[in-house]
Write a protein that holds these residues in place. Structure first.
Motif, PDB file in Angstrom:
ATOM      1  N   PRO A 110       0.843  -1.207   0.000  1.00  0.00           N
ATOM      2  CA  PRO A 110       0.000   0.000   0.000  1.00  0.00           C
ATOM      3  C   PRO A 110       0.874   1.252   0.000  1.00  0.00           C
ATOM      4  CG  PRO A 110      -0.145  -1.177   2.107  1.00  0.00           C
ATOM      5  CD  PRO A 110       0.727  -1.990   1.196  1.00  0.00           C
ATOM      6  N   TRP A 111       0.404   2.249  -0.701  1.00  0.00           N
ATOM      7  CA  TRP A 111       1.126   3.515  -0.772  1.00  0.00           C
ATOM      8  C   TRP A 111       0.463   4.447   0.224  1.00  0.00           C
ATOM      9  CZ3 TRP A 111       2.943   5.747  -6.080  1.00  0.00           C
ATOM     10  CH2 TRP A 111       3.848   6.787  -5.868  1.00  0.00           C
ATOM     11  N   VAL A 112       1.070   4.541   1.391  1.00  0.00           N
ATOM     12  CA  VAL A 112       0.501   5.332   2.478  1.00  0.00           C
ATOM     13  C   VAL A 112       0.734   6.821   2.210  1.00  0.00           C
ATOM     14  CG1 VAL A 112       0.537   5.754   4.956  1.00  0.00           C
ATOM     15  CG2 VAL A 112       0.886   3.429   4.080  1.00  0.00           C
ATOM     16  N   VAL A 113      -0.354   7.566   2.243  1.00  0.00           N
ATOM     17  CA  VAL A 113      -0.305   9.006   2.010  1.00  0.00           C
ATOM     18  C   VAL A 113      -0.595   9.698   3.340  1.00  0.00           C
ATOM     19  CG1 VAL A 113      -1.404  10.930   0.788  1.00  0.00           C
ATOM     20  CG2 VAL A 113      -1.079   8.731  -0.373  1.00  0.00           C
ATOM     21  N   PRO A 114       0.264  10.622   3.776  1.00  0.00           N
ATOM     22  CA  PRO A 114       0.011  11.341   5.031  1.00  0.00           C
ATOM     23  C   PRO A 114      -1.353  12.035   5.021  1.00  0.00           C
ATOM     24  CG  PRO A 114       2.236  11.788   4.244  1.00  0.00           C
ATOM     25  CD  PRO A 114       1.521  11.038   3.149  1.00  0.00           C
ATOM     26  N   GLY A 115      -2.001  12.045   6.172  1.00  0.00           N
ATOM     27  CA  GLY A 115      -3.351  12.591   6.313  1.00  0.00           C
ATOM     28  C   GLY A 115      -3.524  13.997   5.771  1.00  0.00           C
ATOM     29  N   LYS A 116      -2.539  14.849   5.953  1.00  0.00           N
ATOM     30  CA  LYS A 116      -2.691  16.235   5.487  1.00  0.00           C
ATOM     31  C   LYS A 116      -2.865  16.289   3.972  1.00  0.00           C
ATOM     32  CE  LYS A 116       1.796  18.318   4.600  1.00  0.00           C
ATOM     33  NZ  LYS A 116       2.683  19.400   4.932  1.00  0.00           N
ATOM     34  N   TYR A 117      -2.288  15.320   3.251  1.00  0.00           N
ATOM     35  CA  TYR A 117      -2.442  15.289   1.793  1.00  0.00           C
ATOM     36  C   TYR A 117      -3.777  14.671   1.390  1.00  0.00           C
ATOM     37  CZ  TYR A 117       2.420  16.653   1.344  1.00  0.00           C
ATOM     38  OH  TYR A 117       3.599  17.337   1.411  1.00  0.00           O
ATOM     39  N   VAL A 118      -4.220  13.683   2.136  1.00  0.00           N
ATOM     40  CA  VAL A 118      -5.486  13.017   1.808  1.00  0.00           C
ATOM     41  C   VAL A 118      -6.623  14.032   1.781  1.00  0.00           C
ATOM     42  CG1 VAL A 118      -7.170  11.306   2.592  1.00  0.00           C
ATOM     43  CG2 VAL A 118      -4.734  10.776   2.677  1.00  0.00           C
ATOM     44  N   ASP A 162       1.698  23.491 -11.286  1.00  0.00           N
ATOM     45  CA  ASP A 162       1.861  22.567 -12.409  1.00  0.00           C
ATOM     46  C   ASP A 162       1.495  21.141 -11.992  1.00  0.00           C
ATOM     47  OD1 ASP A 162       2.647  24.518 -14.224  1.00  0.00           O
ATOM     48  OD2 ASP A 162       4.786  24.166 -13.927  1.00  0.00           O
ATOM     49  N   ILE A 163       1.907  20.736 -10.804  1.00  0.00           N
ATOM     50  CA  ILE A 163       1.557  19.392 -10.329  1.00  0.00           C
ATOM     51  C   ILE A 163       0.049  19.288 -10.159  1.00  0.00           C
ATOM     52  CG2 ILE A 163       1.818  17.698  -8.473  1.00  0.00           C
ATOM     53  CD1 ILE A 163       4.691  18.717  -8.116  1.00  0.00           C
ATOM     54  N   TRP A 164      -0.577  20.338  -9.651  1.00  0.00           N
ATOM     55  CA  TRP A 164      -2.039  20.319  -9.513  1.00  0.00           C
ATOM     56  C   TRP A 164      -2.712  20.230 -10.889  1.00  0.00           C
ATOM     57  CZ3 TRP A 164      -3.929  18.787  -5.226  1.00  0.00           C
ATOM     58  CH2 TRP A 164      -3.381  19.146  -4.010  1.00  0.00           C
ATOM     59  N   SER A 165      -2.152  20.900 -11.887  1.00  0.00           N
ATOM     60  CA  SER A 165      -2.694  20.793 -13.252  1.00  0.00           C
ATOM     61  C   SER A 165      -2.539  19.374 -13.779  1.00  0.00           C
ATOM     62  CB  SER A 165      -1.991  21.777 -14.196  1.00  0.00           C
ATOM     63  OG  SER A 165      -2.369  23.100 -13.897  1.00  0.00           O
ATOM     64  N   LEU A 166      -1.443  18.737 -13.432  1.00  0.00           N
ATOM     65  CA  LEU A 166      -1.232  17.345 -13.817  1.00  0.00           C
ATOM     66  C   LEU A 166      -2.284  16.453 -13.160  1.00  0.00           C
ATOM     67  CD1 LEU A 166       0.491  15.319 -15.347  1.00  0.00           C
ATOM     68  CD2 LEU A 166       2.130  15.379 -13.461  1.00  0.00           C
ATOM     69  N   GLY A 174      -5.280  15.499  -3.352  1.00  0.00           N
ATOM     70  CA  GLY A 174      -4.093  15.645  -2.506  1.00  0.00           C
ATOM     71  C   GLY A 174      -3.244  14.385  -2.485  1.00  0.00           C
ATOM     72  N   ALA A 175      -3.886  13.207  -2.498  1.00  0.00           N
ATOM     73  CA  ALA A 175      -3.143  11.947  -2.518  1.00  0.00           C
ATOM     74  C   ALA A 175      -2.352  11.820  -3.821  1.00  0.00           C
ATOM     75  CB  ALA A 175      -4.089  10.765  -2.341  1.00  0.00           C
ATOM     76  N   LEU A 176      -2.986  12.162  -4.936  1.00  0.00           N
ATOM     77  CA  LEU A 176      -2.281  12.108  -6.220  1.00  0.00           C
ATOM     78  C   LEU A 176      -1.137  13.124  -6.255  1.00  0.00           C
ATOM     79  CD1 LEU A 176      -5.305  11.674  -8.664  1.00  0.00           C
ATOM     80  CD2 LEU A 176      -3.705   9.910  -7.865  1.00  0.00           C
ATOM     81  N   PHE A 177      -1.395  14.311  -5.732  1.00  0.00           N
ATOM     82  CA  PHE A 177      -0.357  15.347  -5.643  1.00  0.00           C
ATOM     83  C   PHE A 177       0.843  14.822  -4.864  1.00  0.00           C
ATOM     84  CE2 PHE A 177       1.771  18.776  -3.421  1.00  0.00           C
ATOM     85  CZ  PHE A 177       1.957  19.726  -4.410  1.00  0.00           C
ATOM     86  N   TYR A 178       0.586  14.190  -3.724  1.00  0.00           N
ATOM     87  CA  TYR A 178       1.652  13.645  -2.884  1.00  0.00           C
ATOM     88  C   TYR A 178       2.452  12.583  -3.642  1.00  0.00           C
ATOM     89  CZ  TYR A 178       3.955  10.966   0.776  1.00  0.00           C
ATOM     90  OH  TYR A 178       4.896  10.301   1.536  1.00  0.00           O
ATOM     91  N   MET A 182      -6.272  17.313   1.375  1.00  0.00           N
ATOM     92  CA  MET A 182      -5.890  18.525   0.640  1.00  0.00           C
ATOM     93  C   MET A 182      -6.740  18.685  -0.622  1.00  0.00           C
ATOM     94  SD  MET A 182      -1.969  19.465  -0.425  1.00  0.00           S
ATOM     95  CE  MET A 182      -1.311  19.538   1.226  1.00  0.00           C
ATOM     96  N   LYS A 183      -7.223  19.880  -0.833  1.00  0.00           N
ATOM     97  CA  LYS A 183      -8.027  20.194  -2.018  1.00  0.00           C
ATOM     98  C   LYS A 183      -7.142  20.808  -3.098  1.00  0.00           C
ATOM     99  CE  LYS A 183     -11.865  19.111   0.054  1.00  0.00           C
ATOM    100  NZ  LYS A 183     -12.157  17.708   0.030  1.00  0.00           N
ATOM    101  N   ASN A 184      -7.497  20.553  -4.332  1.00  0.00           N
ATOM    102  CA  ASN A 184      -6.762  21.092  -5.465  1.00  0.00           C
ATOM    103  C   ASN A 184      -7.102  22.579  -5.620  1.00  0.00           C
ATOM    104  OD1 ASN A 184      -5.666  21.740  -7.978  1.00  0.00           O
ATOM    105  ND2 ASN A 184      -6.168  19.754  -8.863  1.00  0.00           N
ATOM    106  N   PRO A 185      -6.111  23.462  -5.472  1.00  0.00           N
ATOM    107  CA  PRO A 185      -6.381  24.895  -5.606  1.00  0.00           C
ATOM    108  C   PRO A 185      -6.455  25.380  -7.059  1.00  0.00           C
ATOM    109  CG  PRO A 185      -4.074  24.565  -5.081  1.00  0.00           C
ATOM    110  CD  PRO A 185      -4.726  23.202  -5.075  1.00  0.00           C
ATOM    111  N   VAL A 186      -6.141  24.495  -8.014  1.00  0.00           N
ATOM    112  CA  VAL A 186      -6.141  24.884  -9.424  1.00  0.00           C
ATOM    113  C   VAL A 186      -7.415  24.363 -10.086  1.00  0.00           C
ATOM    114  CG1 VAL A 186      -4.939  24.634 -11.634  1.00  0.00           C
ATOM    115  CG2 VAL A 186      -3.619  24.869  -9.521  1.00  0.00           C
ATOM    116  N   ALA A 187      -8.191  25.296 -10.629  1.00  0.00           N
ATOM    117  CA  ALA A 187      -9.445  24.924 -11.297  1.00  0.00           C
ATOM    118  C   ALA A 187      -9.157  24.046 -12.508  1.00  0.00           C
ATOM    119  CB  ALA A 187     -10.196  26.179 -11.731  1.00  0.00           C
TER     120      ALA A 187
END
Length: 136
Positions: A30-38, A123-127, A98-102, A40-45
């Motif tokens: 399993p790819w554990v993602v820290p809670g703060k990222y889970v 850019d990562i958020w756009s990705l 946020g998990a994908l961003f992490y 996290m909302k994407n700030p880029v529309a």
């Protein structure tokens, strides 16, 4: 001498085959993602500009392993020790932005981290926005 060489070659091939079979049936870690990222909302529309930018980043940084449509079938995928998987299944698409961003930022195993290669967080958020289009 030839018999010894053939025996050694056969033994080596058998070892590689057994290792490949064992590795293929091991469960994915399993790819554990820290809670703060889970949470996290994407700030880029997710708009035309963001998706265009995300697609360009995908082509440059991700497509070689993950494939054009995100099915893990890029030209470098066969060289990897770990399966790059597909972005279409619900198990990937149900992950938070946020998990994908992490995962993109930090990487693990064959997946490199992209913090330095893509230093602009927008850019990562756009990705991430572009990855969301791969389930269609």
């Amino acid at each position: 001498m030839k018999t010894k060489f053939l025996f050694t070659s056969a033994l080596l091939l058998a070892s590689v085959a057994i290792f490949s079979i064992i590795t293929a049936f091991q469960p994915k870690k399993p790819w554990v993602v820290p809670g703060k990222y889970v949470s996290m909302k994407n700030p880029v529309a997710s708009n035309a500009e963001s998706l265009k930018n995300g697609k360009e980043l995908w082509i440059k940084n991700c497509q070689s392993c993950h494939g054009k449509s995100g099915h893990g079938d890029g030209p470098k995928a066969a060289q990897l020790k770990t399966d790059p998987g597909s972005f279409a299944p619900a198990e990937v698409q149900s992950q938070s932005d946020g998990a994908l961003f992490y995962k993109i930022s930090e990487g693990r195993e064959d997946m490199p981290n992209f913090k330095k290669k893509i230093p602009d967080e927008e850019d990562i958020w756009s990705l991430v926005n572009y990855i969301r289009t791969l389930n269609k």
